[in-house]
Design a protein around this motif. Structure first.
Motif, PDB file in Angstrom:
ATOM      1  N   PRO A  86       0.826  -1.221   0.000  1.00 34.27           N
ATOM      2  CA  PRO A  86       0.000   0.000   0.000  1.00 34.27           C
ATOM      3  C   PRO A  86       0.855   1.263   0.000  1.00 34.27           C
ATOM      4  N   TRP A  87       0.403   2.228  -0.804  1.00 34.41           N
ATOM      5  CA  TRP A  87       1.147   3.447  -0.978  1.00 34.41           C
ATOM      6  C   TRP A  87       1.194   4.260   0.308  1.00 34.41           C
ATOM      7  N   TRP A  88       2.146   5.201   0.362  1.00 28.65           N
ATOM      8  CA  TRP A  88       2.268   6.059   1.536  1.00 28.65           C
ATOM      9  C   TRP A  88       1.026   6.935   1.692  1.00 28.65           C
ATOM     10  N   ASN A  89       0.790   7.318   2.931  1.00 31.96           N
ATOM     11  CA  ASN A  89      -0.369   8.158   3.261  1.00 31.96           C
ATOM     12  C   ASN A  89       0.100   9.604   3.417  1.00 31.96           C
ATOM     13  N   PRO A  98       1.695  11.918   9.889  1.00 33.80           N
ATOM     14  CA  PRO A  98       2.544  12.959  10.498  1.00 33.80           C
ATOM     15  C   PRO A  98       3.855  13.097   9.731  1.00 33.80           C
ATOM     16  N   VAL A  99       4.377  14.313   9.689  1.00 34.94           N
ATOM     17  CA  VAL A  99       5.607  14.567   8.951  1.00 34.94           C
ATOM     18  C   VAL A  99       6.732  13.672   9.454  1.00 34.94           C
ATOM     19  N   ALA A 100       6.785  13.432  10.758  1.00 34.64           N
ATOM     20  CA  ALA A 100       7.847  12.586  11.308  1.00 34.64           C
ATOM     21  C   ALA A 100       7.786  11.182  10.716  1.00 34.64           C
ATOM     22  N   GLU A 101       6.577  10.686  10.490  1.00 29.48           N
ATOM     23  CA  GLU A 101       6.426   9.356   9.897  1.00 29.48           C
ATOM     24  C   GLU A 101       6.863   9.350   8.436  1.00 29.48           C
ATOM     25  N   LEU A 102       6.462  10.384   7.698  1.00 31.50           N
ATOM     26  CA  LEU A 102       6.873  10.486   6.301  1.00 31.50           C
ATOM     27  C   LEU A 102       8.384  10.648   6.187  1.00 31.50           C
ATOM     28  N   ASP A 103       8.967  11.416   7.100  1.00 27.27           N
ATOM     29  CA  ASP A 103      10.416  11.587   7.100  1.00 27.27           C
ATOM     30  C   ASP A 103      11.119  10.254   7.317  1.00 27.27           C
ATOM     31  N   GLU A 104      10.604   9.454   8.246  1.00 23.60           N
ATOM     32  CA  GLU A 104      11.212   8.157   8.531  1.00 23.60           C
ATOM     33  C   GLU A 104      11.121   7.240   7.320  1.00 23.60           C
ATOM     34  N   GLN A 105       9.967   7.241   6.654  1.00 23.46           N
ATOM     35  CA  GLN A 105       9.814   6.423   5.460  1.00 23.46           C
ATOM     36  C   GLN A 105      10.772   6.872   4.353  1.00 23.46           C
ATOM     37  N   ALA A 106      10.907   8.184   4.196  1.00 21.82           N
ATOM     38  CA  ALA A 106      11.805   8.704   3.166  1.00 21.82           C
ATOM     39  C   ALA A 106      13.262   8.381   3.486  1.00 21.82           C
ATOM     40  N   ARG A 107      13.630   8.483   4.745  1.00 24.07           N
ATOM     41  CA  ARG A 107      15.009   8.164   5.126  1.00 24.07           C
ATOM     42  C   ARG A 107      15.316   6.685   4.887  1.00 24.07           C
ATOM     43  N   GLU A 108      14.342   5.830   5.168  1.00 23.74           N
ATOM     44  CA  GLU A 108      14.541   4.397   4.935  1.00 23.74           C
ATOM     45  C   GLU A 108      14.718   4.111   3.447  1.00 23.74           C
ATOM     46  N   LEU A 109      13.950   4.817   2.618  1.00 18.31           N
ATOM     47  CA  LEU A 109      14.079   4.628   1.173  1.00 18.31           C
ATOM     48  C   LEU A 109      15.440   5.121   0.695  1.00 18.31           C
ATOM     49  N   ALA A 110      15.851   6.300   1.171  1.00 17.75           N
ATOM     50  CA  ALA A 110      17.134   6.859   0.765  1.00 17.75           C
ATOM     51  C   ALA A 110      18.295   5.988   1.228  1.00 17.75           C
ATOM     52  N   ALA A 111      18.110   5.291   2.340  1.00 13.47           N
ATOM     53  CA  ALA A 111      19.178   4.452   2.887  1.00 13.47           C
ATOM     54  C   ALA A 111      19.526   3.286   1.974  1.00 13.47           C
ATOM     55  N   GLN A 112      18.664   2.995   1.008  1.00  8.08           N
ATOM     56  CA  GLN A 112      18.976   1.930   0.052  1.00  8.08           C
ATOM     57  C   GLN A 112      20.145   2.338  -0.848  1.00  8.08           C
ATOM     58  N   GLY A 113      20.428   3.649  -0.898  1.00  7.01           N
ATOM     59  CA  GLY A 113      21.601   4.118  -1.618  1.00  7.01           C
ATOM     60  C   GLY A 113      21.492   4.094  -3.123  1.00  7.01           C
ATOM     61  N   LYS A 114      20.279   4.101  -3.650  1.00  9.86           N
ATOM     62  CA  LYS A 114      20.105   4.102  -5.100  1.00  9.86           C
ATOM     63  C   LYS A 114      19.958   5.533  -5.596  1.00  9.86           C
ATOM     64  N   LYS A 115      20.369   5.752  -6.834  1.00 11.14           N
ATOM     65  CA  LYS A 115      20.324   7.112  -7.374  1.00 11.14           C
ATOM     66  C   LYS A 115      18.893   7.594  -7.580  1.00 11.14           C
ATOM     67  N   ILE A 116      17.995   6.682  -7.937  1.00  9.77           N
ATOM     68  CA  ILE A 116      16.624   7.061  -8.261  1.00  9.77           C
ATOM     69  C   ILE A 116      15.689   6.569  -7.176  1.00  9.77           C
ATOM     70  N   ASN A 117      14.905   7.476  -6.615  1.00 11.69           N
ATOM     71  CA  ASN A 117      13.922   7.158  -5.580  1.00 11.69           C
ATOM     72  C   ASN A 117      12.534   7.505  -6.108  1.00 11.69           C
ATOM     73  N   TYR A 118      11.591   6.587  -5.945  1.00 11.03           N
ATOM     74  CA  TYR A 118      10.246   6.766  -6.493  1.00 11.03           C
ATOM     75  C   TYR A 118       9.227   6.548  -5.391  1.00 11.03           C
ATOM     76  N   THR A 119       8.516   7.631  -5.028  1.00 12.33           N
ATOM     77  CA  THR A 119       7.535   7.535  -3.944  1.00 12.33           C
ATOM     78  C   THR A 119       6.138   7.821  -4.474  1.00 12.33           C
ATOM     79  N   VAL A 120       5.215   6.904  -4.173  1.00 11.00           N
ATOM     80  CA  VAL A 120       3.822   7.011  -4.593  1.00 11.00           C
ATOM     81  C   VAL A 120       2.949   7.156  -3.363  1.00 11.00           C
ATOM     82  N   PHE A 121       1.995   8.092  -3.432  1.00 10.55           N
ATOM     83  CA  PHE A 121       1.078   8.331  -2.326  1.00 10.55           C
ATOM     84  C   PHE A 121      -0.327   7.888  -2.708  1.00 10.55           C
ATOM     85  N   ALA A 122      -1.033   7.330  -1.754  1.00  9.96           N
ATOM     86  CA  ALA A 122      -2.366   6.786  -2.003  1.00  9.96           C
ATOM     87  C   ALA A 122      -3.350   7.891  -2.369  1.00  9.96           C
ATOM     88  N   GLY A 123      -4.280   7.556  -3.296  1.00 11.36           N
ATOM     89  CA  GLY A 123      -5.355   8.484  -3.640  1.00 11.36           C
ATOM     90  C   GLY A 123      -4.821   9.761  -4.259  1.00 11.36           C
TER      91      GLY A 123
END
Length: 329
Positions: free
Chosen positions: A272-275, A279-304
Motif C-alpha cells: 500500500p502506498w504512503w499516506n 505525520p511529517v515525522a512518519e513520512l520523514d522516517e519512510q523517506a530516510r529508509e528509502l534513501a538508505a537503500q543508496g540508489k540514485k533514483i527514488n520513487y515515492t507514490v502516495f495513495a489516492g
C-alpha cells in the motif's frame, strides 16, 4: 490557497469529476486580505484608562508575507531571443559573492502562468520552503523561481506541452538559469532542480538537453516522453506522485521500469502506498529508509490524491529536502 475559476483549461482537466491536469491559463490572484475592525464595547487598559466604544471602522490592507517578502523580483531579457521573463530570487542572509552557494531552481505548474511575478511564491510552497529560517540554517542556498507569464503563453506558447518537445519557452527559462549561475556565487557542483507538473516537465527537458547541469532533481507530479527519459537513467532523482494522478503516475511507472530495464536500480515504496496525511515525522522516517537503500533514483507514490493535490504536501517532507542537499556532482 484554492484556485479561482480558470479562463482556459486542458480538455482533460476534469474527467468524471476527478482532477487530472493543471490548467493552461488561470486567473489566480493573491486574495484580498483587507480587514475592517470596529470597537463595539468599552475597553479598560491596565492603567485604568477607558477607551470608549466607537462605530468608526478602521481598515487596513497591509499584508505581512514573510515567505514571499524574502524574495526580490527581477526581469531577465534574453539577448538571443529578445523575450523577457520575470523571476523571483532569494539570496541567503549575509550573502557573500566571494563564497559559493547551492542553487535551487524551482518552476511552478501551468496554473501559475499569469501576469503576476510572485505567483510561484504562493502557488504551493515549492519555492518558499527553501528560504525558511530553519531550512537555511541547515542548507543555505540561492533560490531561483522564474515566472512564465500569460503574456509569454500568448506570444510564444506554453513552456511545456503534452507533445514533449523543446519550446521557445524552454530556451528562455534555460537562458535565465544559465545567466543566474553566471552572475551569482553558485556552486556548480550543487545545482538542484525541482518543480511541479509543468515545472517537473521543464526540469526533465533541461536535464535531457544539458545532462551535466544538475547535481540532483526532485520531480513532483510530472511526466515526459518515456523513451526520451532513457537519457536520465543515471541521474540522481527523487520522484513524487499520487496514485490518482492519471498522467504522472502511469508515466513515471513506465519511466522507472525503463530505467530498471537499462540497469539503473530504483528505490520505490511498494503498495500500500504512503499516506500523505501521515505525520511529517512518519513520512520523514519512510523517506530516510528509502534513501538508505543508496540508489540514485527514488520513487515515492502516495495513495489516492490527484495531480494538483501532490504539491500541497510534497515539499513539506523534510527528509527529501535533506536528501537533495546531500547530492553533489
Amino acid at each position: 490557497m484554492q484556485p479561482r475559476p480558470v479562463r482556459q483549461m486542458r480538455q482533460e482537466t476534469i474527467r468524471g469529476g476527478k482532477g487530472v491536469d493543471a490548467p493552461w491559463i488561470a486567473d489566480r490572484q493573491p486574495p484580498d486580505l483587507t480587514v475592517k475592525v470596529s470597537q463595539v464595547k468599552d475597553v479598560k487598559a491596565q492603567d485604568g484608562t477607558v477607551y470608549a466604544a466607537s462605530s468608526q471602522a478602521h481598515s487596513d490592507s497591509g499584508v505581512v508575507e514573510q515567505d514571499v517578502d524574502r524574495f526580490t523580483q527581477h526581469v531577465y531579457k534574453d539577448p538571443e531571443t529578445g523575450y523577457e521573463m520575470p523571476y523571483n530570487l532569494y539570496l541567503p542572509k549575509d550573502y557573500d559573492p566571494n563564497k559559493s552557494y547551492p542553487l535551487v531552481f524551482f518552476v511552478a505548474d501551468a496554473s501559475a502562468n499569469i501576469n503576476n511575478t510572485k505567483t510561484p511564491l504562493f502557488q504551493g510552497n515549492g519555492a518558499t520552503v527553501w528560504t525558511e529560517p530553519e531550512e537555511q540554517a541547515k542548507h543555505p542556498c540561492i533560490v531561483l523561481a522564474p515566472q512564465y507569464t500569460q503574456d509569454l503563453v500568448q506570444s510564444i506558447g506554453m513552456m511545456t506541452t503534452d507533445e514533449n518537445v523543446w519550446t521557445p519557452g524552454l530556451t528562455l527559462v534555460t537562458h535565465l538559469l544559465q545567466d543566474t549561475i553566471k552572475n551569482y556565487a553558485v556552486d556548480k557542483t550543487r545545482i538542484y532542480g525541482t518543480g511541479q507538473s509543468q515545472g517537473g516537465m521543464t526540469n526533465i527537458a533541461i536535464s535531457d538537453r544539458y545532462p551535466d547541469l544538475f547535481a540532483a532533481q526532485w520531480l513532483v507530479a510530472c511526466q515526459w516522453n518515456v523513451q526520451e527519459m532513457a537519457a536520465m537513467k543515471d541521474k540522481k532523482l527523487w520522484i513524487t506522485v499520487c496514485e490518482g494522478d492519471n498522467k504522472a503516475f502511469p508515466g513515471m511507472n513506465e519511466a522507472t521500469a525503463l530505467w530498471e530495464s537499462l540497469g539503473s536500480p530504483v528505490a520505490r515504496n511498494a503498495s500500500p502506498w504512503w499516506n500523505s496525511k501521515s505525520p511529517v515525522a512518519e513520512l520523514d522516517e519512510q523517506a530516510r529508509e528509502l534513501a538508505a537503500q543508496g540508489k540514485k533514483i527514488n520513487y515515492t507514490v502516495f495513495a489516492g490524491g490527484n495531480h494538483m493535490y501532490t504539491w500541497s504536501f510534497a515539499y513539506g517532507i523534510d527528509a527529501i529536502r535533506d536528501w537533495l542537499f546531500a547530492q553533489k556532482k
